[in-house]
Design a protein around this motif. Sequence first.
Motif, short mmCIF file in Angstrom:
data_model
loop_
_atom_site.label_atom_id
_atom_site.label_comp_id
_atom_site.label_asym_id
_atom_site.label_seq_id
_atom_site.Cartn_x
_atom_site.Cartn_y
_atom_site.Cartn_z
N GLN A 1 0.80 -1.21 0.00
CA GLN A 1 0.00 0.00 0.00
C GLN A 1 0.84 1.27 0.00
O GLN A 1 1.87 1.35 0.67
CB GLN A 1 -0.95 0.01 1.21
N LEU B 1 -11.51 0.15 3.39
CA LEU B 1 -10.83 -0.67 4.39
C LEU B 1 -9.57 0.06 4.87
O LEU B 1 -8.70 0.39 4.07
CB LEU B 1 -10.45 -2.03 3.80
N THR C 1 -6.76 -0.65 6.11
CA THR C 1 -5.84 -1.76 6.34
C THR C 1 -4.46 -1.34 6.81
O THR C 1 -3.78 -2.09 7.50
CB THR C 1 -5.70 -2.61 5.05
N VAL D 1 0.94 -5.13 4.04
CA VAL D 1 0.02 -5.75 4.98
C VAL D 1 -0.10 -7.23 4.64
O VAL D 1 -0.45 -7.59 3.51
CB VAL D 1 -1.37 -5.08 4.93
N VAL E 1 -1.86 -10.89 5.70
CA VAL E 1 -2.90 -11.59 6.45
C VAL E 1 -2.56 -13.07 6.36
O VAL E 1 -2.63 -13.67 5.29
CB VAL E 1 -4.31 -11.33 5.90
N ILE F 1 -11.28 -3.87 10.63
CA ILE F 1 -10.43 -3.43 9.52
C ILE F 1 -10.93 -2.09 8.99
O ILE F 1 -10.14 -1.19 8.69
CB ILE F 1 -10.39 -4.49 8.41
N TYR F 2 -12.23 -1.92 8.88
CA TYR F 2 -12.79 -0.64 8.43
C TYR F 2 -12.40 0.49 9.39
O TYR F 2 -12.17 1.62 8.98
CB TYR F 2 -14.31 -0.72 8.31
N HIS G 1 -7.48 -3.27 13.71
CA HIS G 1 -7.18 -4.69 13.56
C HIS G 1 -5.70 -5.00 13.74
O HIS G 1 -5.30 -6.17 13.72
CB HIS G 1 -7.57 -5.15 12.16
N THR G 2 -4.88 -3.98 13.91
CA THR G 2 -3.43 -4.15 13.79
C THR G 2 -2.82 -5.05 14.87
O THR G 2 -1.70 -5.54 14.69
CB THR G 2 -2.73 -2.79 13.79
N PHE H 1 -2.56 -10.68 11.47
CA PHE H 1 -2.18 -9.54 10.64
C PHE H 1 -0.75 -9.12 10.97
O PHE H 1 -0.33 -9.15 12.12
CB PHE H 1 -3.12 -8.34 10.87
N HIS I 1 2.30 -6.03 9.64
CA HIS I 1 2.51 -4.80 8.88
C HIS I 1 4.00 -4.51 8.80
O HIS I 1 4.69 -4.51 9.82
CB HIS I 1 1.77 -3.64 9.57
#
Length: 291
Positions: A191, A200, A202, A216, A218, A233-234, A238-239, A244, A246
């Motif tokens: 991203q 999202l 994310t 990211v 998953v 996630i929205y 969620h991190t 997940f 990153h």
Amino acid sequence: MKVIVNPCAGGGRAGRETKSLPLALRREGLSGEVFETKEPGHAIEIAKRFVVEGEECIAVMGGDGTFAEVVNAVVGHRVRLGLIAMGSGNDLARSLGLPRNNLSESIRVIARGETLAMDVGWERERVFVSSLGVGFPAAVGEKTKEIGLYRGSALFLAAMFRALRQLTPIDVKLVVDGQQSDRRVVALIIQNTPFTGGGLHTAPEARVDDGFLDVVLVYEVGRINLAWNLPRIYRGTHTNHPKFNHLRCKSVSVESSTPARKLFDGDLVGELPLECKVIPAAVQVLCRVVE
């Protein structure tokens, strides 16, 4: 100023707004010629011609994919870009705090805004402005092409639930800034923006002008678990979920023995492997209104 319009963007929303463009431009003291795209890739051809002609400002009315096509043509040239976001996802506009599906406000930004030097992702010979995804994101991209009943976030949400039925992990060899690791993932998203997939959140820490890409991952996760976590996630909360991960990097490459399609800013183009790097401050985007 030249205006490139993808009339099919947003389920035809951009095409319907085209007739209102001249008046919206005049209200802000602008004049512009309108050029409509006829097929995927046409925006690249049109924008390349404008670059050769020495055009200094190009506005794009469409979605992230149309804007990315124009960016492919202007990288390395001193051209200011304006975005009239009329797509289904509009993740770039959302990430930049630009108006979405609002013609008059978008023109106002173009007329009164100042530029931001925005990074882009470069994958071999193609640029992406928002995200490049494989695995689940590509499956969602396929489903959005099949669904004609929804628009905007509703389209992506419907596509996600359809794609969950074929959620399949893939083994990948991942090289991030020269460091190699083997991972088993259901989704991998590179991203440039914090948002993707029609809202999202994310990659909450991603910035379009920091000189980095955000990866990211998953890991292997069940359909119910992933669906249950979609609201998080929205919201971008969620991190801390164990499935997940990153990473931030300047370059990333991905290989897999399993065929996997690549989703560039909502457009499915090619399959793995991929080799990607960030190009810092690659394009000038009008996005800050100066009162």
